[in-house]
Design a protein around this motif. Structure first.
Motif, PDB file in Angstrom:
ATOM      1  N   VAL A  27       0.842  -1.198   0.000  1.00  0.00           N
ATOM      2  CA  VAL A  27       0.000   0.000   0.000  1.00  0.00           C
ATOM      3  C   VAL A  27       0.874   1.244   0.000  1.00  0.00           C
ATOM      4  O   VAL A  27       1.782   1.384   0.823  1.00  0.00           O
ATOM      5  CB  VAL A  27      -0.952   0.011   1.213  1.00  0.00           C
ATOM      6  N   ILE A  28       0.589   2.129  -0.937  1.00  0.00           N
ATOM      7  CA  ILE A  28       1.286   3.418  -1.047  1.00  0.00           C
ATOM      8  C   ILE A  28       0.248   4.488  -0.742  1.00  0.00           C
ATOM      9  O   ILE A  28      -0.696   4.680  -1.511  1.00  0.00           O
ATOM     10  CB  ILE A  28       1.906   3.578  -2.442  1.00  0.00           C
ATOM     11  N   ASP A  29       0.409   5.152   0.403  1.00  0.00           N
ATOM     12  CA  ASP A  29      -0.573   6.099   0.923  1.00  0.00           C
ATOM     13  C   ASP A  29      -0.229   7.519   0.476  1.00  0.00           C
ATOM     14  O   ASP A  29       0.746   8.110   0.948  1.00  0.00           O
ATOM     15  CB  ASP A  29      -0.585   5.991   2.454  1.00  0.00           C
ATOM     16  N   ALA A  30      -1.042   8.076  -0.430  1.00  0.00           N
ATOM     17  CA  ALA A  30      -0.764   9.414  -0.974  1.00  0.00           C
ATOM     18  C   ALA A  30      -0.777  10.483   0.113  1.00  0.00           C
ATOM     19  O   ALA A  30       0.021  11.424   0.054  1.00  0.00           O
ATOM     20  CB  ALA A  30      -1.768   9.759  -2.072  1.00  0.00           C
ATOM     21  N   ASP A  31      -1.661  10.361   1.100  1.00  0.00           N
ATOM     22  CA  ASP A  31      -1.699  11.350   2.185  1.00  0.00           C
ATOM     23  C   ASP A  31      -0.381  11.355   2.960  1.00  0.00           C
ATOM     24  O   ASP A  31       0.161  12.411   3.282  1.00  0.00           O
ATOM     25  CB  ASP A  31      -2.855  11.078   3.156  1.00  0.00           C
ATOM     26  N   GLN A  32       0.132  10.152   3.257  1.00  0.00           N
ATOM     27  CA  GLN A  32       1.405  10.066   3.979  1.00  0.00           C
ATOM     28  C   GLN A  32       2.543  10.622   3.129  1.00  0.00           C
ATOM     29  O   GLN A  32       3.404  11.351   3.621  1.00  0.00           O
ATOM     30  CB  GLN A  32       1.701   8.620   4.387  1.00  0.00           C
ATOM     31  N   LEU A  33       2.538  10.296   1.846  1.00  0.00           N
ATOM     32  CA  LEU A  33       3.583  10.819   0.962  1.00  0.00           C
ATOM     33  C   LEU A  33       3.515  12.343   0.889  1.00  0.00           C
ATOM     34  O   LEU A  33       4.558  13.006   0.851  1.00  0.00           O
ATOM     35  CB  LEU A  33       3.453  10.226  -0.444  1.00  0.00           C
ATOM     36  N   VAL A  37       6.868  14.531   1.647  1.00  0.00           N
ATOM     37  CA  VAL A  37       7.589  15.342   0.653  1.00  0.00           C
ATOM     38  C   VAL A  37       7.708  16.802   1.061  1.00  0.00           C
ATOM     39  O   VAL A  37       8.417  17.562   0.395  1.00  0.00           O
ATOM     40  CB  VAL A  37       6.989  15.224  -0.770  1.00  0.00           C
ATOM     41  N   VAL A  38       7.041  17.205   2.162  1.00  0.00           N
ATOM     42  CA  VAL A  38       7.184  18.573   2.661  1.00  0.00           C
ATOM     43  C   VAL A  38       7.714  18.578   4.103  1.00  0.00           C
ATOM     44  O   VAL A  38       7.558  19.552   4.830  1.00  0.00           O
ATOM     45  CB  VAL A  38       5.864  19.384   2.552  1.00  0.00           C
ATOM     46  N   ALA A  39       8.371  17.492   4.479  1.00  0.00           N
ATOM     47  CA  ALA A  39       8.971  17.419   5.810  1.00  0.00           C
ATOM     48  C   ALA A  39      10.134  18.416   5.894  1.00  0.00           C
ATOM     49  O   ALA A  39      10.683  18.838   4.863  1.00  0.00           O
ATOM     50  CB  ALA A  39       9.479  15.997   6.073  1.00  0.00           C
ATOM     51  N   PRO A  40      10.523  18.812   7.117  1.00  0.00           N
ATOM     52  CA  PRO A  40      11.653  19.743   7.260  1.00  0.00           C
ATOM     53  C   PRO A  40      12.893  19.224   6.523  1.00  0.00           C
ATOM     54  O   PRO A  40      13.200  18.033   6.571  1.00  0.00           O
ATOM     55  CB  PRO A  40      11.880  19.780   8.769  1.00  0.00           C
ATOM     56  N   GLY A  41      13.546  20.141   5.823  1.00  0.00           N
ATOM     57  CA  GLY A  41      14.771  19.794   5.109  1.00  0.00           C
ATOM     58  C   GLY A  41      14.559  19.280   3.695  1.00  0.00           C
ATOM     59  O   GLY A  41      15.530  19.029   2.994  1.00  0.00           O
ATOM     60  N   THR A  42      13.302  19.125   3.273  1.00  0.00           N
ATOM     61  CA  THR A  42      13.061  18.604   1.925  1.00  0.00           C
ATOM     62  C   THR A  42      12.982  19.742   0.908  1.00  0.00           C
ATOM     63  O   THR A  42      12.617  20.867   1.249  1.00  0.00           O
ATOM     64  CB  THR A  42      11.730  17.822   1.859  1.00  0.00           C
ATOM     65  N   PRO A  43      13.288  19.431  -0.355  1.00  0.00           N
ATOM     66  CA  PRO A  43      13.106  20.423  -1.412  1.00  0.00           C
ATOM     67  C   PRO A  43      11.642  20.886  -1.510  1.00  0.00           C
ATOM     68  O   PRO A  43      11.378  22.035  -1.831  1.00  0.00           O
ATOM     69  CB  PRO A  43      13.537  19.685  -2.684  1.00  0.00           C
ATOM     70  N   GLY A  44      10.704  19.982  -1.223  1.00  0.00           N
ATOM     71  CA  GLY A  44       9.290  20.340  -1.284  1.00  0.00           C
ATOM     72  C   GLY A  44       8.945  21.461  -0.315  1.00  0.00           C
ATOM     73  O   GLY A  44       8.253  22.420  -0.674  1.00  0.00           O
ATOM     74  N   LEU A  45       9.437  21.360   0.914  1.00  0.00           N
ATOM     75  CA  LEU A  45       9.156  22.403   1.897  1.00  0.00           C
ATOM     76  C   LEU A  45       9.829  23.710   1.487  1.00  0.00           C
ATOM     77  O   LEU A  45       9.229  24.786   1.608  1.00  0.00           O
ATOM     78  CB  LEU A  45       9.600  21.989   3.299  1.00  0.00           C
ATOM     79  N   ALA A  46      11.038  23.629   0.967  1.00  0.00           N
ATOM     80  CA  ALA A  46      11.741  24.840   0.515  1.00  0.00           C
ATOM     81  C   ALA A  46      10.939  25.537  -0.582  1.00  0.00           C
ATOM     82  O   ALA A  46      10.812  26.771  -0.585  1.00  0.00           O
ATOM     83  CB  ALA A  46      13.145  24.479   0.018  1.00  0.00           C
ATOM     84  N   ARG A  47      10.366  24.768  -1.499  1.00  0.00           N
ATOM     85  CA  ARG A  47       9.564  25.361  -2.579  1.00  0.00           C
ATOM     86  C   ARG A  47       8.289  25.999  -2.035  1.00  0.00           C
ATOM     87  O   ARG A  47       7.846  27.035  -2.536  1.00  0.00           O
ATOM     88  CB  ARG A  47       9.256  24.302  -3.640  1.00  0.00           C
ATOM     89  N   ILE A 111      -5.448   6.854  -2.732  1.00  0.00           N
ATOM     90  CA  ILE A 111      -5.504   8.244  -3.200  1.00  0.00           C
ATOM     91  C   ILE A 111      -6.892   8.809  -2.921  1.00  0.00           C
ATOM     92  O   ILE A 111      -7.847   8.510  -3.649  1.00  0.00           O
ATOM     93  CB  ILE A 111      -5.188   8.337  -4.710  1.00  0.00           C
ATOM     94  N   PRO A 112      -7.027   9.629  -1.871  1.00  0.00           N
ATOM     95  CA  PRO A 112      -8.351  10.167  -1.546  1.00  0.00           C
ATOM     96  C   PRO A 112      -9.012  10.908  -2.710  1.00  0.00           C
ATOM     97  O   PRO A 112     -10.216  10.791  -2.916  1.00  0.00           O
ATOM     98  CB  PRO A 112      -8.073  11.126  -0.384  1.00  0.00           C
ATOM     99  N   LEU A 113      -8.253  11.660  -3.488  1.00  0.00           N
ATOM    100  CA  LEU A 113      -8.837  12.482  -4.556  1.00  0.00           C
ATOM    101  C   LEU A 113      -8.586  11.878  -5.944  1.00  0.00           C
ATOM    102  O   LEU A 113      -8.423  12.599  -6.926  1.00  0.00           O
ATOM    103  CB  LEU A 113      -8.290  13.913  -4.481  1.00  0.00           C
TER     104      LEU A 113
END
Length: 195
Positions: A27-33, A37-47, A111-113
């Motif tokens: 199971v790959i949970d999109a909500d968890q991902l 991907v926006v956890a501290p130190g990630t490129p996602g959060l920086a963006r 994927i909820p949506l």
């Protein structure tokens, strides 16, 4: 076998996801991902900080989800900006996890949506967890302490039951007991396992 799993708010999709994992699905949970991907130190959060400013961070350096939510749900352009950052990162990470799954696995993307984002065609099968709207409302009032108005607003913000059912390969009705649900999930899983 690539499977999309979706369902409206308070449909029991998370329970179905857990049952599929118990049966051996990856199971790959999109909500968890989306959180990862926006956890501290990630490129996602920086963006996100580049796009929305440092005021969207908590004192601990994490994304302030309520603040970001208030910003984006009040402004469709800001919501699209956030989605343009987060969604590609989630898909990329999901693809990495799928590639790492053992050969012959049933890989379930929770994927909820899924219906809202037009992703049904990406999968070999789509499983929709479904309940009547009144059941959703009852569960949201009972389990999440929402007002009826808030529950209706959340439901209205998602695809309709008909829209979700239209993309379904399999529909799991979740109006019975936990054992009924377990049995329905097992029957669908049996059909998903490659022969």
């Amino acid at each position: 076998m690539r499977v999309g799993l979706t369902g409206g708010i308070a449909s029991g999709k998370s329970t179905v996801s857990a049952l599929l994992a118990e049966l051996g699905a990856v199971v790959i949970d999109a909500d968890q991902l989306a959180r990862d991907v926006v956890a501290p130190g990630t490129p996602g959060l920086a963006r996100i900080v580049d796009a929305f400013g440092p005021e969207v961070l908590t004192p601990g350096g994490e994304m302030d989800r309520p603040k970001v939510g208030a910003l984006v749900f009040a402004d469709p352009d800001k919501l699209r900006m956030l989605e343009a950052i987060v969604h590609p990162l989630v898909r990329e990470r999901g693809a990495e996890l799928e590639a790492a799954a053992p050969a012959g696995s049933v890989v379930v993307h929770d994927i909820p949506l899924l219906a809202e984002t037009g992703q049904a065609e990406r999968f070999d099968a789509v499983v929709v967890v479904d309940v009547p709207q009144e059941t959703q409302i009852e569960r949201l009032l009972r389990d999440r302490a929402m007002t009826r108005e808030d529950a209706l607003a959340r439901i209205a913000a998602q695809a309709t039951r008909d829209q979700r059912r239209a993309v379904a390969t399999y529909v799991i009705e979740n109006t019975g007991t936990r054992e009924d649900l377990r049995q329905a999930v097992a029957e669908v899983f049996e059909r998903l396992v490659p022969s």
